[in-house]
Design a protein around this motif. Structure first.
Motif, PDB file in Angstrom:
ATOM      1  N   ARG A 156       0.837  -1.195   0.000  1.00  0.00           N
ATOM      2  CA  ARG A 156       0.000   0.000   0.000  1.00  0.00           C
ATOM      3  C   ARG A 156       0.872   1.245   0.000  1.00  0.00           C
ATOM      4  O   ARG A 156       1.659   1.488   0.914  1.00  0.00           O
ATOM      5  CB  ARG A 156      -0.916   0.026   1.226  1.00  0.00           C
ATOM      6  CG  ARG A 156      -1.785   1.298   1.293  1.00  0.00           C
ATOM      7  CD  ARG A 156      -2.675   1.333   2.525  1.00  0.00           C
ATOM      8  NE  ARG A 156      -3.530   2.532   2.526  1.00  0.00           N
ATOM      9  CZ  ARG A 156      -3.287   3.638   3.231  1.00  0.00           C
ATOM     10  NH1 ARG A 156      -2.206   3.703   4.015  1.00  0.00           N
ATOM     11  NH2 ARG A 156      -4.109   4.668   3.166  1.00  0.00           N
ATOM     12  N   GLY A 157       0.718   2.047  -1.031  1.00  0.00           N
ATOM     13  CA  GLY A 157       1.361   3.340  -1.075  1.00  0.00           C
ATOM     14  C   GLY A 157       0.366   4.417  -0.711  1.00  0.00           C
ATOM     15  O   GLY A 157      -0.839   4.290  -0.971  1.00  0.00           O
ATOM     16  N   VAL A 158       0.849   5.488  -0.097  1.00  0.00           N
ATOM     17  CA  VAL A 158      -0.003   6.628   0.220  1.00  0.00           C
ATOM     18  C   VAL A 158       0.782   7.908  -0.036  1.00  0.00           C
ATOM     19  O   VAL A 158       1.960   8.006   0.320  1.00  0.00           O
ATOM     20  CB  VAL A 158      -0.523   6.570   1.672  1.00  0.00           C
ATOM     21  CG1 VAL A 158       0.622   6.506   2.663  1.00  0.00           C
ATOM     22  CG2 VAL A 158      -1.437   7.751   1.975  1.00  0.00           C
ATOM     23  N   LEU A 159       0.134   8.848  -0.710  1.00  0.00           N
ATOM     24  CA  LEU A 159       0.768  10.120  -1.042  1.00  0.00           C
ATOM     25  C   LEU A 159       0.293  11.216  -0.108  1.00  0.00           C
ATOM     26  O   LEU A 159      -0.915  11.411   0.072  1.00  0.00           O
ATOM     27  CB  LEU A 159       0.428  10.516  -2.478  1.00  0.00           C
ATOM     28  CG  LEU A 159       0.891  11.918  -2.906  1.00  0.00           C
ATOM     29  CD1 LEU A 159       2.412  11.972  -3.047  1.00  0.00           C
ATOM     30  CD2 LEU A 159       0.212  12.347  -4.203  1.00  0.00           C
ATOM     31  N   LEU A 201       3.991   2.400   2.475  1.00  0.00           N
ATOM     32  CA  LEU A 201       5.068   3.053   1.740  1.00  0.00           C
ATOM     33  C   LEU A 201       4.616   4.487   1.495  1.00  0.00           C
ATOM     34  O   LEU A 201       3.709   4.734   0.704  1.00  0.00           O
ATOM     35  CB  LEU A 201       5.335   2.321   0.425  1.00  0.00           C
ATOM     36  CG  LEU A 201       5.841   0.884   0.588  1.00  0.00           C
ATOM     37  CD1 LEU A 201       5.711   0.107  -0.723  1.00  0.00           C
ATOM     38  CD2 LEU A 201       7.281   0.869   1.083  1.00  0.00           C
ATOM     39  N   LEU A 202       5.216   5.409   2.215  1.00  0.00           N
ATOM     40  CA  LEU A 202       4.764   6.795   2.242  1.00  0.00           C
ATOM     41  C   LEU A 202       5.531   7.630   1.218  1.00  0.00           C
ATOM     42  O   LEU A 202       6.760   7.596   1.172  1.00  0.00           O
ATOM     43  CB  LEU A 202       4.956   7.376   3.639  1.00  0.00           C
ATOM     44  CG  LEU A 202       4.629   8.857   3.826  1.00  0.00           C
ATOM     45  CD1 LEU A 202       3.172   9.150   3.493  1.00  0.00           C
ATOM     46  CD2 LEU A 202       4.959   9.287   5.257  1.00  0.00           C
ATOM     47  N   LEU A 203       4.795   8.389   0.417  1.00  0.00           N
ATOM     48  CA  LEU A 203       5.385   9.315  -0.534  1.00  0.00           C
ATOM     49  C   LEU A 203       5.020  10.736  -0.119  1.00  0.00           C
ATOM     50  O   LEU A 203       3.853  11.023   0.151  1.00  0.00           O
ATOM     51  CB  LEU A 203       4.864   9.044  -1.946  1.00  0.00           C
ATOM     52  CG  LEU A 203       4.919   7.596  -2.435  1.00  0.00           C
ATOM     53  CD1 LEU A 203       4.393   7.496  -3.862  1.00  0.00           C
ATOM     54  CD2 LEU A 203       6.332   7.030  -2.333  1.00  0.00           C
ATOM     55  N   VAL A 204       6.014  11.611  -0.058  1.00  0.00           N
ATOM     56  CA  VAL A 204       5.791  12.999   0.334  1.00  0.00           C
ATOM     57  C   VAL A 204       6.226  13.910  -0.801  1.00  0.00           C
ATOM     58  O   VAL A 204       7.408  13.957  -1.169  1.00  0.00           O
ATOM     59  CB  VAL A 204       6.560  13.346   1.623  1.00  0.00           C
ATOM     60  CG1 VAL A 204       6.385  14.824   1.961  1.00  0.00           C
ATOM     61  CG2 VAL A 204       6.078  12.486   2.785  1.00  0.00           C
ATOM     62  N   ARG A 205       5.244  14.629  -1.354  1.00  0.00           N
ATOM     63  CA  ARG A 205       5.552  15.557  -2.447  1.00  0.00           C
ATOM     64  C   ARG A 205       5.716  16.971  -1.890  1.00  0.00           C
ATOM     65  O   ARG A 205       4.870  17.461  -1.151  1.00  0.00           O
ATOM     66  CB  ARG A 205       4.440  15.554  -3.490  1.00  0.00           C
ATOM     67  CG  ARG A 205       4.708  16.507  -4.642  1.00  0.00           C
ATOM     68  CD  ARG A 205       3.571  16.595  -5.640  1.00  0.00           C
ATOM     69  NE  ARG A 205       3.816  17.673  -6.594  1.00  0.00           N
ATOM     70  CZ  ARG A 205       3.525  18.950  -6.358  1.00  0.00           C
ATOM     71  NH1 ARG A 205       2.941  19.313  -5.205  1.00  0.00           N
ATOM     72  NH2 ARG A 205       3.808  19.870  -7.272  1.00  0.00           N
TER      73      ARG A 205
END
Length: 321
Positions: A156-159, A201-205
């Motif tokens: 699981r990815g999260v933005l 799995l954390l994505l930070v923009r």
């Protein structure tokens, strides 16, 4: 808040003690926070594929990339071993067969990549309390080489689009320190699909890559940038995420938040938390789609190239919604 800007060593030591995962999964563990990404978490991630839309999160690997030679990091050099001209003139194959082949030379952290657990040490100590010199030698990382992650970084990815939620026109300025409050405000603004927890799995923009594309690379690779505040160390540890990636060169805010310091959050996250850090990811297309449909979770497959003994490696992540 960082109480004493003059004492990074004290702050790092205190955070390392609070956030240590040494021994959590046994003395022989080489996976760190990837232990949180189990089969159930992968099933949860796979169930998020509803539309079949996919997004590449990789920058290009090319000579016109952002690297400027710092610590001998250069952009990829791509050259041909065989070309169409060679095929026209004959290559010794039967029945008219011809072919092209190529080769690339590049630092493994020249573009979109993961930091492995052998990338950063704290006072000569590597993840799980090992001596740095026993882990990484002239032969590479003999214990926690990036190949140990093969087949594991999918789930699981999260933005968290902090640039859009907090910034101006979707971008944060250089030197902007993203605090826990900013992360939680972004989660609140984005809604339930942006919840962050164990094994994610954390994505930070931040929008830093957006600016580099518009204005030129400049000091994208190593210069000032928005990024995670040192004060997020406890949050990163407590949420039990499996990994975190950003659209910046260095993950954490630059300049760093002490008078004299270099990447202090790395010094806690990698050798003590055992957290996998991704850098220079391209999150713009995914972020635009998430903003359009209000869904910030997706299936993410992001295995690095399993270069035996590498302390970091290129990755071509794919998010599927």
């Amino acid at each position: 808040m960082i109480h004493d800007r003059t004492d990074p060593e004290g702050a790092i030591a205190a955070a390392a003690k609070r956030c240590s995962n040494w021994g959590r999964w046994g003395a022989e563990d080489v996976l760190g926070t990837l232990n949180f990404l189990d089969e159930a978490k992968r099933r949860e991630g796979a169930a998020l594929v509803r539309q079949g839309k996919s997004f590449s999160l990789a920058q290009r690997f090319e000579a016109d990339g952002p690297q400027k030679g710092w610590r001998r990091r250069t952009n990829p050099v791509h050259t041909m071993l065989d070309t169409g001209l060679d095929a026209e003139r004959g290559q010794g194959f039967p029945h008219g067969l011809g072919g092209a082949d190529d080769v690339v030379f590049m630092p493994l952290q020249a573009s979109t990549q993961w930091d492995g657990l052998g990338h950063i040490f704290d006072h000569g100590t590597a993840y799980n309390g090992r001596r740095a010199g026993d882990v990484v030698t002239s032969e590479g990382d003999r214990v926690t080489g990036i190949e140990t992650t093969a087949g594991r970084i999918a789930g699981r990815g999260v933005l968290l689009d902090v640039g859009r939620a907090i910034g101006d026109d979707g971008e944060l300025p250089d030197g902007f320190a993203i605090t826990v409050e900013h992360l939680e405000a972004t989660i609140a603004a984005q809604g339930e699909t942006a919840r962050v927890g164990r094994g994610d799995l954390l994505l930070v923009r931040t929008g830093r890559l957006t600016r580099a594309r518009r204005d030129g690379w400049g000091d994208y690779a190593g210069g000032d940038a928005p990024g995670l505040s040192f004060t997020t160390a406890d949050w990163l540890h407590g949420t039990e995420i499996a990994g975190i990636a950003t659209d910046t060169w260095g993950f954490e805010v630059r300049p760093n938040e002490f008078d004299v310091a270099f990447q202090p959050l790395h010094q806690v996250c990698i050798p003590h938390i055992g957290l996998f850090l991704g850098e220079m990811w391209d999150l713009d297309a995914l972020a635009a789609d998430c903003a359009a449909d209000g869904v910030y979770e997706f299936f993410l497959a992001a295995d690095p190239i399993p270069v035996t003994g590498a302390v970091g490696a290129p990755v071509a992540p794919v998010a599927v919604k």
